[in-house]
Design a protein around this motif. Sequence first.
Motif, short mmCIF file in Angstrom:
data_model
loop_
_atom_site.label_atom_id
_atom_site.label_comp_id
_atom_site.label_asym_id
_atom_site.label_seq_id
_atom_site.Cartn_x
_atom_site.Cartn_y
_atom_site.Cartn_z
N THR A 173 0.84 -1.20 0.00
CA THR A 173 0.00 0.00 0.00
C THR A 173 0.87 1.25 0.00
N PHE A 174 1.95 1.22 0.80
CA PHE A 174 2.90 2.34 0.76
C PHE A 174 3.65 2.40 -0.56
N LYS A 176 2.71 1.78 -3.43
CA LYS A 176 1.88 2.43 -4.45
C LYS A 176 2.03 3.95 -4.41
N LEU A 177 2.30 4.50 -3.22
CA LEU A 177 2.53 5.94 -3.13
C LEU A 177 3.82 6.33 -3.86
N PRO A 180 3.02 4.87 -8.28
CA PRO A 180 1.59 4.70 -8.61
C PRO A 180 1.35 4.10 -9.98
N ALA A 227 10.11 10.06 -7.42
CA ALA A 227 9.15 10.14 -6.31
C ALA A 227 9.83 10.58 -5.03
N HIS A 231 9.08 14.02 -2.98
CA HIS A 231 8.73 13.98 -1.56
C HIS A 231 9.68 14.84 -0.73
N TRP A 249 10.01 8.49 4.67
CA TRP A 249 8.64 8.63 4.17
C TRP A 249 7.76 7.51 4.71
N LYS A 250 8.25 6.29 4.64
CA LYS A 250 7.49 5.13 5.15
C LYS A 250 7.33 5.23 6.66
N ALA A 253 4.52 7.60 7.32
CA ALA A 253 3.28 7.44 6.53
C ALA A 253 2.11 7.05 7.44
#
Length: 253
Positions: A173-174, A176-177, A180, A227, A231, A249-250, A253
């Motif tokens: 799920t992360f 995908k950020l 994408p 990405a 960020h 970032w993770k 999140a």
Amino acid sequence: MRVHPIKAYDDNYIWLIQPGSDNTVIVVDPGDAEPVKDWLKRHDARVDSYFITHHHWDHTDGLEPLLDDFPAPVFGPRDSRIKAIDHPLSEGEQVQRLGKTFDVLATPGHTLDHISFHHHGFLFCGDTLFSGGCGRMFEGNPEMYVESLKKLRRLPGDTRVFCAHEYTQANLTFAKLVEPNNAVLHSYLEKIKLMRQQQQVTLPSSMQLELAINPFLRFDQTAVIAAAEEHAGQSLNGDAEVFATIRQWKDNA
């Protein structure tokens, strides 16, 4: 060679390696003794040895209780915090058990003492690498962690990845950020969602798959670099800076 998952705590896996046709196993990262004891008794199995990847409690707390009932040699990192290790290991050494040879890989980053065990198509990597992710950087630094991940990236693509936590859905799920537009990642996440709805184990993964979906192994890919820079709001220089940005970032999140 068969490998059995033993669920422990909320999301840990203790792996039991069964190299032969008899009921003799190698126990990897026994954070909790009771589910291992239950499995051993139900299968009338015996323990040949224990493999430890690092010192964290959820990988070691079951070790001494198990040794009371199932004494066997303990192989692990050179770390005085793990009192039960009687065969300390370093990078490049080999462990020969039950007719199989396991190469020892130093994989620091999550912790400084972290090692992984590799045998032709099987990787037991503790918390260094997860499916779709990697462990938090508690003791290492980005440069160190990237070198560990590069070492794992060089393993054959059909290497099965036996990591120690059921984090796959959250990790993807992360991911995908970060990517994408990664079609392989999107497709695999949908498969994982269905598996978890049925409480299925999502492991092992494979190195080939991880190289396609895992942003922590893809730190040198154009889309991941872009990405990470977006960020961070600035240009990033080198693999370690990209990795560090994605890891932070993770974490947040």
